[in-house]
Design a protein around this motif. Structure first.
Motif, PDB file in Angstrom:
ATOM      1  N   ILE A 242       0.810  -1.212  -0.015  1.00 61.29           N
ATOM      2  CA  ILE A 242      -0.078   0.182  -0.097  1.00 61.29           C
ATOM      3  C   ILE A 242       0.989   1.243   0.023  1.00 61.29           C
ATOM      4  N   VAL A 243       0.762   1.967  -1.064  1.00 60.38           N
ATOM      5  CA  VAL A 243       1.617   3.108  -1.174  1.00 60.38           C
ATOM      6  C   VAL A 243       1.355   4.580  -0.800  1.00 60.38           C
ATOM      7  N   GLN A 244      -0.281   4.403  -0.610  1.00 59.31           N
ATOM      8  CA  GLN A 244      -0.880   5.816  -0.150  1.00 59.31           C
ATOM      9  C   GLN A 244      -2.257   5.294   0.194  1.00 59.31           C
ATOM     10  N   THR A 245      -2.512   6.133   1.453  1.00 53.90           N
ATOM     11  CA  THR A 245      -4.032   5.711   1.940  1.00 53.90           C
ATOM     12  C   THR A 245      -4.575   7.118   2.112  1.00 53.90           C
ATOM     13  N   GLY A 246      -5.864   7.423   1.559  1.00 54.76           N
ATOM     14  CA  GLY A 246      -6.279   8.776   2.115  1.00 54.76           C
ATOM     15  C   GLY A 246      -7.800   9.020   1.352  1.00 54.76           C
ATOM     16  N   THR A 247      -8.124  10.437   1.325  1.00 51.15           N
ATOM     17  CA  THR A 247      -9.317  10.426   0.774  1.00 51.15           C
ATOM     18  C   THR A 247      -9.219  10.687  -0.953  1.00 51.15           C
ATOM     19  N   ALA A 248     -10.365  10.861  -1.748  1.00 47.35           N
ATOM     20  CA  ALA A 248     -10.238  11.126  -3.016  1.00 47.35           C
ATOM     21  C   ALA A 248      -9.324  12.356  -3.312  1.00 47.35           C
ATOM     22  N   GLU A 249      -9.635  13.317  -2.258  1.00 45.26           N
ATOM     23  CA  GLU A 249      -8.878  14.500  -2.490  1.00 45.26           C
ATOM     24  C   GLU A 249      -7.586  14.472  -2.252  1.00 45.26           C
ATOM     25  N   ASP A 250      -7.232  13.766  -1.073  1.00 48.57           N
ATOM     26  CA  ASP A 250      -5.597  13.494  -0.908  1.00 48.57           C
ATOM     27  C   ASP A 250      -5.153  12.958  -2.200  1.00 48.57           C
ATOM     28  N   ILE A 251      -5.526  11.787  -2.529  1.00 54.39           N
ATOM     29  CA  ILE A 251      -4.860  11.075  -3.609  1.00 54.39           C
ATOM     30  C   ILE A 251      -4.745  11.967  -4.912  1.00 54.39           C
ATOM     31  N   LEU A 252      -5.870  12.816  -5.299  1.00 54.19           N
ATOM     32  CA  LEU A 252      -5.844  13.632  -6.430  1.00 54.19           C
ATOM     33  C   LEU A 252      -4.948  14.937  -6.349  1.00 54.19           C
ATOM     34  N   LEU A 253      -4.930  15.414  -5.151  1.00 57.10           N
ATOM     35  CA  LEU A 253      -4.228  16.722  -4.958  1.00 57.10           C
ATOM     36  C   LEU A 253      -2.742  16.447  -4.056  1.00 57.10           C
ATOM     37  N   ARG A 254      -2.591  15.392  -3.664  1.00 56.49           N
ATOM     38  CA  ARG A 254      -1.325  15.223  -2.672  1.00 56.49           C
ATOM     39  C   ARG A 254      -0.854  14.006  -3.100  1.00 56.49           C
ATOM     40  N   PRO A 255      -0.422  13.353  -4.367  1.00 54.55           N
ATOM     41  CA  PRO A 255      -0.194  12.153  -4.566  1.00 54.55           C
ATOM     42  C   PRO A 255       1.048  11.806  -3.845  1.00 54.55           C
ATOM     43  N   ALA A 256       1.298  10.546  -3.654  1.00 55.49           N
ATOM     44  CA  ALA A 256       2.392  10.355  -2.497  1.00 55.49           C
ATOM     45  C   ALA A 256       3.840  10.117  -3.266  1.00 55.49           C
ATOM     46  N   ASP A 257       3.469   9.757  -4.583  1.00 55.78           N
ATOM     47  CA  ASP A 257       4.641   9.547  -5.350  1.00 55.78           C
ATOM     48  C   ASP A 257       4.159   9.707  -7.029  1.00 55.78           C
ATOM     49  N   ASP A 258       5.171   9.442  -7.778  1.00 56.94           N
ATOM     50  CA  ASP A 258       4.854   9.441  -9.274  1.00 56.94           C
ATOM     51  C   ASP A 258       3.952   8.412  -9.588  1.00 56.94           C
ATOM     52  N   TYR A 259       3.885   7.386  -9.141  1.00 57.66           N
ATOM     53  CA  TYR A 259       3.048   6.125  -9.372  1.00 57.66           C
ATOM     54  C   TYR A 259       1.715   6.540  -9.156  1.00 57.66           C
ATOM     55  N   VAL A 260       1.398   7.215  -8.224  1.00 57.30           N
ATOM     56  CA  VAL A 260       0.027   7.666  -7.821  1.00 57.30           C
ATOM     57  C   VAL A 260      -0.212   8.731  -8.627  1.00 57.30           C
ATOM     58  N   ALA A 261       0.606   9.798  -8.957  1.00 52.40           N
ATOM     59  CA  ALA A 261       0.166  10.794  -9.773  1.00 52.40           C
ATOM     60  C   ALA A 261      -0.055  10.225 -11.152  1.00 52.40           C
ATOM     61  N   SER A 262       0.602   9.246 -11.582  1.00 51.54           N
ATOM     62  CA  SER A 262       0.318   8.940 -13.102  1.00 51.54           C
ATOM     63  C   SER A 262      -1.255   8.346 -12.870  1.00 51.54           C
ATOM     64  N   PHE A 263      -1.813   7.764 -12.016  1.00 50.15           N
ATOM     65  CA  PHE A 263      -3.148   7.366 -11.972  1.00 50.15           C
ATOM     66  C   PHE A 263      -4.122   8.516 -12.141  1.00 50.15           C
ATOM     67  N   THR A 264      -3.597   9.626 -11.522  1.00 48.95           N
ATOM     68  CA  THR A 264      -4.692  10.676 -11.328  1.00 48.95           C
ATOM     69  C   THR A 264      -4.927  11.850 -12.602  1.00 48.95           C
ATOM     70  N   LYS A 265      -3.738  11.525 -13.625  1.00 49.06           N
ATOM     71  CA  LYS A 265      -3.894  12.558 -14.644  1.00 49.06           C
ATOM     72  C   LYS A 265      -4.973  12.534 -15.401  1.00 49.06           C
ATOM     73  N   ASP A 266      -5.788  11.432 -15.498  1.00 51.87           N
ATOM     74  CA  ASP A 266      -6.846  11.436 -16.726  1.00 51.87           C
ATOM     75  C   ASP A 266      -8.105  11.294 -15.694  1.00 51.87           C
ATOM     76  N   VAL A 267      -8.137  11.644 -14.321  1.00 56.24           N
ATOM     77  CA  VAL A 267      -9.439  11.617 -13.755  1.00 56.24           C
ATOM     78  C   VAL A 267     -10.210  12.863 -13.868  1.00 56.24           C
ATOM     79  N   ASP A 268     -11.468  12.713 -13.857  1.00 48.15           N
ATOM     80  CA  ASP A 268     -12.159  13.846 -14.005  1.00 48.15           C
ATOM     81  C   ASP A 268     -12.628  14.452 -12.725  1.00 48.15           C
ATOM     82  N   ARG A 269     -11.510  15.570 -12.612  1.00 48.81           N
ATOM     83  CA  ARG A 269     -11.516  16.164 -11.097  1.00 48.81           C
ATOM     84  C   ARG A 269     -12.810  17.017 -11.083  1.00 48.81           C
ATOM     85  N   SER A 270     -13.471  17.245 -11.795  1.00 48.52           N
ATOM     86  CA  SER A 270     -14.712  18.113 -11.427  1.00 48.52           C
ATOM     87  C   SER A 270     -15.671  17.336 -10.892  1.00 48.52           C
ATOM     88  N   ARG A 271     -15.509  16.120 -10.508  1.00 45.04           N
ATOM     89  CA  ARG A 271     -16.524  15.052  -9.885  1.00 45.04           C
ATOM     90  C   ARG A 271     -15.873  14.760  -8.302  1.00 45.04           C
TER      91      ARG A 271
END
Length: 372
Positions: A242-271
């Motif tokens: 487990i590389v990061q645990t948090g709310t959706a906002e935590d994961i989206l705005l404060r990714p723990a590393d580049d791996y997590v950040a790569s997941f978030t780049k195509d997420v519909d942030r408006s939701r």
């Protein structure tokens, strides 16, 4: 936060001498070294807790260890090391009979591929868990019918599984889990086999049911959009850890590393984002005009954009009393360019650097606004 389910330093190793492999991992060996020796470390030092009534989502790519982790939570797989507790009871210390009893009455699973019995009716499939418990036929059929109605299948009780669409079959699987009134639901990629529109309908169904039933749920998925839509909190897995645990906002705005950040780049942030997520708490005097329309910290991002389009100044975010004579506090502002930056994945200042999101009540920029 009180917890209903706890996983403490869970390891699962497949292959020869698994206990020795765990010690090697603790001393710094990686998965590749173990694989060269014919050993697979599926889950490595996983710890988390799930609160009562929480939807806890575990997400990761295929092979990340998420399904293996789920199967350790109800004893389908025995951990190589570590402990699982539910309602204060150590599940890893139970014998086979005790574990079967817990699975029959306390923990239900909803599988990816429906797992319906083709020779049983919809009602009989929904009642199967109650049959295992030894519940009398009339009682189990009544409870099965109630669960089917909750899942939108009233009138289909006497049908056969092959007469139902894929989405309806998955609803039967969910009804079977709900009929037992289990305290914990484990959902393993439960919507992954469905078409996108049906999958979204099932997500809506689960969220609507959760408002009433308030079950404790662990949901497995490889889809970050699904994770962010369903999860109160999310655990991201990679290579068994487990590389990061948090709310959706935590994961989206404060990714723990580049791996997590790569997941978030195509997420519909408006939701996912709200005014609290994107507001700037450094408020200048010329930004403090609240006008007639303001946002509160929970205002969804899409509504915030619509509000910003109607205003010639930054949107004021206010919090505080709603009663007669109450006061509201200015806790932040949202300039239009900031909205554009977050929507494009570039939160922060004009320089594009991410900034921490302060919470309401931060002393900086706080101002009392008279009630209009």
């Amino acid at each position: 936060m009180s917890s209903r389910l706890q996983a403490e330093h869970l390891y699962k190793v497949f292959g020869r001498r698994p206990d020795d492999a765990v010690e090697r991992i603790r001393k710094g060996a990686d998965r590749e070294e173990l694989r060269e020796d014919g050993v697979t470390a599926a889950v490595i030092d996983a710890s988390f807790s799930v609160a009562p009534g929480e939807i806890f989502v575990v997400m990761g790519l295929s092979g990340s260890g998420k399904s293996t982790l789920l199967r350790m939570l109800n004893g389908l797989l025995e951990p190589t090391s570590g402990r699982v507790s539910f309602d204060g009871r150590d599940l890893t210390a139970l014998d086979d009979r005790e574990l079967r009893e817990v699975r029959a009455r306390k923990i239900s699973m909803v599988f990816q591929h429906f797992a319906l019995f083709p020779h049983r009716s919809v009602r009989e499939n929904a009642a199967y868990g109650l049959e295992v418990q030894g519940v009398p036929r009339a009682e189990r059929e009544r409870r099965a019918d109630e669960a089917l109605a909750l899942c939108g299948l009233a009138g289909w009780e006497s049908s056969w599984p092959d007469e139902l669409s894929g989405g309806m079959q998955q609803r039967v699987g969910l009804a079977r889990a709900l009929a037992t009134d289990a305290d914990l639901l484990l959902m393993d990629e439960s919507f992954s086999a469905l078409d996108p529109l049906i999958r979204r309908d099932m997500q809506d169904q689960l969220l609507e049911l959760q408002k009433t039933l308030k079950k404790t749920i662990v949901f497995i998925t490889h889809d970050l959009n699904e994770a962010m839509r369903l999860g109160d909190r999310i655990a991201v897995m990679r290579d068994g850890r487990i590389v990061q645990t948090g709310t959706a906002e935590d994961i989206l705005l404060r990714p723990a590393d580049d791996y997590v950040a790569s997941f978030t780049k195509d997420v519909d942030r408006s939701r996912v984002l709200t005014a609290e997520s994107v507001m700037d708490t450094e408020v200048r005097g010329d930004e403090a005009d609240c006008g007639c329309e303001t946002a509160d910290p929970a205002t969804p991002f899409t509504q915030l954009c619509a509000l910003s389009a109607r205003l010639s100044h930054p949107v004021a975010v206010v919090a505080g009393g709603e009663g007669e004579g109450g006061e509201r506090r200015l806790v932040g502002v949202v300039p239009r360019q900031r909205l554009v930056g977050f929507l494009g994945g570039r939160p922060g200042t004009e320089g594009g650097e991410p900034v921490p999101c302060d919470r309401p009540g931060d002393a900086r920029g706080e101002k009392v606004i008279s009630r209009a």
